[in-house]
Write a protein that holds these residues in place. Structure first.
Motif, mmCIF file in Angstrom:
data_model
loop_
_atom_site.group_PDB
_atom_site.id
_atom_site.type_symbol
_atom_site.label_atom_id
_atom_site.label_comp_id
_atom_site.label_asym_id
_atom_site.label_seq_id
_atom_site.Cartn_x
_atom_site.Cartn_y
_atom_site.Cartn_z
ATOM 1 N N ASN A 87 -5.527 -9.239 -1.185
ATOM 2 C CA ASN A 87 -4.302 -9.496 -0.431
ATOM 3 C C ASN A 87 -4.678 -10.075 0.924
ATOM 4 N N ARG A 90 -1.013 -8.373 5.175
ATOM 5 C CA ARG A 90 -0.276 -7.115 5.044
ATOM 6 C C ARG A 90 1.123 -7.355 5.596
ATOM 7 N N CYS A 92 5.076 -8.954 4.383
ATOM 8 C CA CYS A 92 5.426 -10.227 3.746
ATOM 9 C C CYS A 92 6.731 -10.753 4.321
ATOM 10 N N CYS A 99 10.975 -5.226 -2.861
ATOM 11 C CA CYS A 99 9.522 -5.272 -2.982
ATOM 12 C C CYS A 99 8.899 -3.874 -3.047
ATOM 13 N N ARG A 102 6.700 -2.450 0.027
ATOM 14 C CA ARG A 102 7.237 -2.079 1.344
ATOM 15 C C ARG A 102 6.696 -0.735 1.848
ATOM 16 N N GLU A 117 8.706 -7.016 7.032
ATOM 17 C CA GLU A 117 8.879 -8.466 6.947
ATOM 18 C C GLU A 117 8.817 -9.167 8.306
ATOM 19 N N LEU A 120 3.583 -8.617 10.702
ATOM 20 C CA LEU A 120 2.613 -8.962 9.674
ATOM 21 C C LEU A 120 1.187 -8.913 10.208
ATOM 22 N N ASN A 149 0.004 -7.324 -3.732
ATOM 23 C CA ASN A 149 0.819 -6.440 -2.903
ATOM 24 C C ASN A 149 1.790 -7.242 -2.034
ATOM 25 N N THR A 150 1.323 -8.367 -1.492
ATOM 26 C CA THR A 150 2.186 -9.282 -0.744
ATOM 27 C C THR A 150 1.842 -10.701 -1.169
ATOM 28 N N ASP A 151 2.785 -11.623 -1.029
ATOM 29 C CA ASP A 151 2.619 -12.973 -1.554
ATOM 30 C C ASP A 151 1.575 -13.751 -0.753
ATOM 31 N N GLN A 154 3.154 -16.696 1.335
ATOM 32 C CA GLN A 154 4.288 -16.475 2.225
ATOM 33 C C GLN A 154 4.220 -17.485 3.375
#
Length: 372
Positions: A87, A90, A92, A99, A102, A117, A120, A149-151, A154
């Motif tokens: 990842n 941390r 997103c 999600c 979160r 969100e 980050l 875990n996160t895109d 992003q």
């Protein structure tokens, strides 16, 4: 308006949001499960700083650069199809209200709601750490899942390019990996992905939650629009990159009616494999989700939660392996049957296996430098 700190009671209800925030999925800073104190606003009699404003102030995104001590995460969960993942970030900025990641922000003493969100963390030394870990003598090559875990794509990736640097390391040593994203920004790296696909080193999945732009804007406000994901899917497929689709998450009375349409659209745009995951509500995500439902669909909020609980043994969520992705009960079985029928009709199969035999470990960093 003045602010004070007070201790958090375990029995205290979460603060209620008054309205959705444009461009954000969550509507409040739901307290993390490890929080000892929380901030709250109190009117001191001099008038609120928000008095007369039609909407709350804009929430900017703040990024903290950090140096990771390790970059490859490992798991042995029996219902997850990969053993290694990376990842780059941390938190997103996509802001997907559903999600499952979160609650991980609670470990940072931050809110799984708006903080997830808007606050980050970018692992700026990710490529350096990856190269060092792949160079270890005991490292055993196995496909790496990038951006779980996160895109990994992003919006802040445009600035930091951490995902690009990771793929460059994987490409240089012919290490296989897979991607799952909901951002068309993945096309920026189509040159690397197409080259690695010719060596059976990469597969890409797109997460498609809905084909309705309005619903997408409410649930995943800063992710690419559904039609953009489909176009990116087609472009990668045309370039020879094996592409699949994940209908995720499936949410009763919100997007479950679209299962067949999403599969049909993905198939028409080059997807050759498909899967789905039922909505998961671990830890604080229950509060974030319930708040979103009340703000956007107050007329059906109770019905939605009733159906979710019917598929989770009477609870908001059941984390048991084997059923946490699919749920149980008649409604969960109906979703499974609908998906399986459409899957067969459209001819979906499996993406080609990734080739681990090509891996060549990078050279370990030497204090003498590269002499030869």
């Amino acid at each position: 308006m003045r602010w004070r700190r007070r201790r958090l009671s375990r029995m205290e209800d979460a603060r209620k949001a008054q309205a959705p925030i444009k461009g954000r999925g969550a509507a409040s800073r739901v307290d993390g499960r490890y929080a000892v104190t929380v901030a709250c606003g109190e009117d001191d009699g001099w008038g609120s700083v928000y008095e007369g404003m039609e909407a709350p102030p804009r929430l900017d995104t703040h990024v903290t650069e950090e140096r990771a001590r390790s970059i490859i995460s490992r798991n042995d969960s029996p219902d997850i199809g990969f053993a290694q993942s990376i990842n780059p970030y941390r938190g997103c900025e996509h802001g997907c209200v559903y999600c499952f990641a979160r609650p991980s922000h609670a470990y940072l003493d931050l809110s799984p709601g708006l903080d997830f969100e808007t606050r980050l963390f970018a692992k700026t030394n990710a490529a350096e750490r990856l190269q060092a870990e792949l160079a270890r003598p005991r490292y055993q090559c196995a496909p790496i899942a990038l951006g779980i875990n996160t895109d990994a794509y992003q919006p802040i990736e445009r600035r930091y390019r951490i995902t690009r640097s990771l793929i460059e390391v994987l490409d240089a040593c012919s290490h296989p990996f897979s991607l799952i994203t909901k951002n068309s920004a993945v096309l920026r790296d189509i040159d690397l992905l197409a080259s690695m696909a010719r060596r059976q080193l990469v597969t890409v999945y797109f997460s498609v939650t809905t084909l309705d732009n309005r619903l997408s804007a409410r649930m995943e406000p800063r992710a690419a629009a559904p039609h953009s994901r489909l176009k990116a899917m087609q472009a990668l497929s045309d370039a020879g990159v094996p592409v699949g689709v994940m209908v995720a998450p499936v949410i009763p009375m919100i997007n479950d009616s679209e299962i067949e349409q999403i599969l049909e659209a993905a198939c028409a745009h080059g997807a050759r494999s498909a899967g789905y995951v039922l909505l998961r509500l671990p830890h604080e995500l229950k509060q974030v989700w319930r708040e979103w439902l009340q703000l956007h669909y107050p007329d059906r909020a109770e019905h939605v939660m009733s159906l979710i609980q019917q598929m989770r043994g009477g609870k908001d969520y059941d984390s048991a392996f084997g059923t946490r992705m699919r749920g149980t009960g008649p409604f969960a079985q109906l979703i499974e049957q609908r998906f399986a029928k459409a899957h067969r009709r459209l001819g979906f199969g499996r993406l080609p296996p990734l080739d681990t035999s090509r891996f060549v470990a990078p050279r370990s960093p030497s204090p003498q430098g590269e002499l030869f």
